[in-house]
Design a protein around this motif. Structure first.
Motif, short mmCIF file in Angstrom:
data_model
loop_
_atom_site.label_atom_id
_atom_site.label_comp_id
_atom_site.label_asym_id
_atom_site.label_seq_id
_atom_site.Cartn_x
_atom_site.Cartn_y
_atom_site.Cartn_z
N ILE A 273 -2.01 -3.70 -7.96
CA ILE A 273 -2.38 -4.35 -9.14
C ILE A 273 -0.48 -5.05 -9.11
O ILE A 273 0.44 -3.72 -9.07
N VAL A 274 -0.18 -5.43 -10.11
CA VAL A 274 0.56 -6.48 -10.45
C VAL A 274 1.06 -5.97 -11.91
O VAL A 274 2.43 -5.17 -12.03
N ALA A 275 0.21 -5.64 -13.27
CA ALA A 275 0.91 -4.97 -14.00
C ALA A 275 -0.54 -4.94 -14.84
O ALA A 275 -1.30 -5.59 -14.64
N VAL A 276 -0.62 -3.67 -15.72
CA VAL A 276 -1.27 -3.42 -17.06
C VAL A 276 -0.77 -2.51 -17.83
O VAL A 276 0.15 -1.96 -18.20
N ALA A 277 -0.75 -3.70 -19.17
CA ALA A 277 -1.01 -3.76 -20.46
C ALA A 277 -1.54 -3.41 -21.38
O ALA A 277 -2.03 -4.06 -21.67
N GLU A 278 -1.24 -2.34 -22.45
CA GLU A 278 -1.86 -1.71 -23.12
C GLU A 278 -0.33 -2.27 -24.74
O GLU A 278 0.72 -2.26 -24.03
N SER A 279 -1.25 -2.49 -25.49
CA SER A 279 -0.32 -2.63 -26.79
C SER A 279 -1.54 -1.79 -27.93
O SER A 279 -2.77 -2.30 -28.15
N PRO A 280 -1.60 -0.50 -28.82
CA PRO A 280 0.31 0.09 -28.66
C PRO A 280 -0.02 0.91 -27.01
O PRO A 280 -1.22 1.03 -26.87
N THR A 281 1.48 0.98 -26.76
CA THR A 281 1.52 2.13 -25.57
C THR A 281 2.09 3.17 -25.92
O THR A 281 2.70 3.50 -26.83
N VAL A 282 2.93 4.24 -25.12
CA VAL A 282 3.19 5.21 -25.46
C VAL A 282 4.51 5.15 -24.57
O VAL A 282 4.60 4.39 -23.73
N ASP A 283 5.51 5.82 -25.42
CA ASP A 283 7.09 5.96 -24.65
C ASP A 283 6.33 7.35 -23.90
O ASP A 283 6.70 8.23 -24.95
N PRO A 284 6.70 7.60 -22.62
CA PRO A 284 6.23 9.28 -21.94
C PRO A 284 7.71 9.83 -22.10
O PRO A 284 7.24 11.54 -22.46
N ASN A 285 9.15 9.75 -22.84
CA ASN A 285 9.97 9.78 -23.02
C ASN A 285 9.73 10.95 -24.91
O ASN A 285 10.09 11.54 -25.14
N ASP A 286 8.36 10.33 -25.30
CA ASP A 286 8.22 10.87 -26.89
C ASP A 286 6.57 10.89 -27.01
O ASP A 286 6.38 9.79 -27.98
N PRO A 287 6.09 11.15 -25.87
CA PRO A 287 4.16 10.77 -26.51
C PRO A 287 3.47 11.21 -27.88
O PRO A 287 2.66 10.56 -27.75
N SER A 288 4.33 12.17 -28.44
CA SER A 288 3.70 12.46 -29.27
C SER A 288 3.72 11.56 -30.24
O SER A 288 3.37 11.45 -31.48
#
Length: 593
Positions: A273-288
């Protein structure tokens, strides 16, 4: 007479000394009995409280990196500041020969200045802890101290303050691959690779044991340390540069289409797998800051009825069974009816003179049902099983859905027809991409891969078992199916589909979405998609892009520009040379003599 008196005094003196000696010995015996028998348990407990202090040493959780070594998750040194409430006291250090009292309040003021905490709050917490337990030996005052703060607190030289290393998780790329990397909770992994690869990433804690005196001061030379073992490095197959750009494109088209969400996958022909993109997505630094449903990867966890992009596998199965050839000629009305069943095309049309290839290219539901009249559904479901449907991929992503295949013999007549064009059957986006990989790979399905390997703290590399590839269809079937799908790109009528010089095979889909609580299909929800392979003469990549509930353009045409841009991105990024052969002529229509 004098001698007699002297002897009498000597006897008295001797007697007194003997009595005093006996009394002292008796006192020692009583004291020893008190220590060893009467108060032994209490004194032992007090001694234990003064000696043999144990502290946990935290190891460093391992990093997550992409295929080029770019760090997507890492642990940075941070410290916890703890105190022993029972030993907090005013100190009288000798400062250049001048006695000065450092009160607990003064110390907490300095600590607050360093950590940013309110000194009065720190003091109140210590008092509350002592009220709860006067012998309390542990209280966390502050966490997440950086190196500068650590050194500043250490310079205070407070014997009742302890600093312990407690590395914290940081995601330098932010939301890039955040849907895949996942994130940590307070003490455990909660999502993504952080969770599914925890066995590799997790560290093993060590310990530090030392003795201390009655006033709580550590005794020099008493320290015994068992070091922690750091976690390993997880290397992913993704390319973070491509991941970033595919995320940008997915977000762009999700916005343009005013869709609920977008999901895009890029996979190599070998299943990596080269890429799996989602929109909207999450920033793991601030998942909430992201909605709950956007904190994972819908590519692995969200099953849906795929619609017309599923027709590719029905066509390939019939072709492989020898039931059809691409040139077979049929007259195709827009509605197919039989006792108890009815199938319609997306829009009405007169009876068309289409070949089997034309039926697939024009995405005719009624034509697909006509082609499959002689196909046993048990045989068909065996092909679907080999394509990888009905089970989780080999990735083992946290929360991945398997969506088991239904019993072909138990299907009602209508569903038995609907599964041919992607209704009445559920898949995940990653299963779709993995099935197209089989066609790109000459008919051999290879397990999807997201994890390249784990390198432990000692440098030993462990790679996941790849599993054997399974032939789904013959090489000729895979090649012919892709050659038919080239006509979707060249003849579909959209200028944004083809890319000059490159042979591209693709299938579009517009799938109805069921109501979230069941009870039929929601007329306001469609899943539009494009899935394809390129270059057809030397297949290297699979691209799948799909959008949930678009509002500005509700047909598969809305996903075509995104697919085009993603293929173009890969061509430029990997410098893929143009095709060197021309596609064969595959007739889509026929005329009666």
């Amino acid at each position: 007479m004098v001698a007699k008196r002297n002897r009498s005094r000597d006897r008295v003196r001797t007697t007194i000394i003997a009595v005093l000696t006996f009394a002292m010995l008796a006192g020692f015996v009583v004291r020893l009995a008190d220590i060893q028998l009467v108060r032994a348990e209490a004194l032992n407990a007090e001694a234990d409280g003064r000696r043999g202090v144990s502290q946990t040493i935290f190891g460093t959780r391992g990093p997550i990196v992409d295929s080029t070594g770019t760090v997507l998750a890492e642990s940075v040194d941070r410290w916890d500041l703890t105190v022993s409430p029972r030993y907090t006291r005013d100190l009288q250090p000798d400062l250049d020969g001048v006695e000065a009292v450092v009160t607990v309040g003064d110390a907490l003021t300095e600590i607050g200045r360093i950590t940013g905490d309110d000194p009065l709050d720190l003091q109140a917490r210590i008092y509350a802890e002592l009220e709860r337990n006067p012998d309390s030996d542990y209280l966390m005052l502050s966490s997440g101290l950086d190196v500068e703060q650590f050194e500043a607190v250490q310079a205070l030289d407070l014997p009742y303050v302890y600093l312990r290393l407690n590395p914290q998780r940081l995601y330098p790329a932010g939301s890039v691959a955040g849907n895949l990397v996942g994130f940590m909770g307070q003490s455990e992994p909660l999502a993504g690779i952080e969770r599914s690869q925890d066995e590799c990433l997790a560290s093993e804690p060590g310990s530090r044991v030392f003795d201390r005196s009655a006033d709580g001061t550590p005794i020099p030379g008493s320290m015994l340390t068992e070091p922690a073992v750091d976690g390993g490095t997880v290397e992913l197959t993704i390319d973070s540069d491509v991941q970033y750009q595919v995320q940008q494109l997915t977000a762009q088209y999700t916005t343009q289409l005013r869709a609920r969400s977008g999901t895009s996958i890029v996979m190599r022909t070998d299943g990596s797998i080269v890429a799996v993109a989602e929109s909207p997505t999450v920033d793991p630094n601030d998942p909430s800051s992201s909605e709950q449903q956007d904190r994972g990867s819908r590519a692995f966890t969200a099953a849906y009825e795929p619609g017309s992009i599923f027709k590719t596998f029905s066509f390939a199965a019939m072709l492989d069974l020898g039931l059809i050839t691409p040139r077979d000629e049929l007259s195709v009305p827009w509605t197919y009816t039989a006792p108890g069943v009815r199938v319609r095309d997306a829009s009405s049309h007169p009876v068309e003179q289409w070949t089997a290839a034309g039926i697939l290219v024009n995405s005719s539901n009624s034509g697909m049902v006509r082609l499959a009249e002689q196909m046993d559904r048990g045989d068909y479901f065996e092909y679907l099983d080999r394509f990888g449907f009905g089970e989780q991929t080999a990735v083992g992503f946290a929360g991945e859905q398997s969506v088991p295949l239904r019993d072909a013999s138990a299907l009602d007549p209508q569903t038995s027809l609907n599964v041919l064009f992607g209704q009445g059957i559920a898949t995940t986006p990653i299963q779709i991409a993995s099935a197209y990989q089989a066609l790109a790979n000459g008919g051999v399905h290879l397990p999807a891969r997201l994890i390249e390997g784990c390198t432990d703290a000692a440098g030993e590399v462990t790679r996941p078992e790849q599993g054997q590839g399974e032939r789904v269809v013959t090489d000729a079937t895979a090649r012919q199916t892709l050659e038919v799908l080239e006509n979707v790109v060249t003849d579909y009528g959209y200028d944004t589909f083809p890319i000059d010089g490159y042979r591209i095979a693709a299938k579009t889909g517009t799938a109805q979405m069921a109501y979230e609580n069941g009870g039929g299909y929601d007329p306001d929800r469609m899943m539009i998609s494009v899935a394809g392979v390129f270059p057809v003469d030397d297949p290297q990549y699979v691209v799948v892009t799909m959008y949930d509930s678009p509002q500005t353009l509700r047909t598969s045409a809305g996903a075509i520009p995104a697919f085009h841009d993603m293929v173009n991105l890969l061509i430029r990024h990997y410098d893929i040379p143009p095709s060197t052969t021309q596609p064969p002529e595959v007739p889509l229509e026929w005329t009666a003599d």
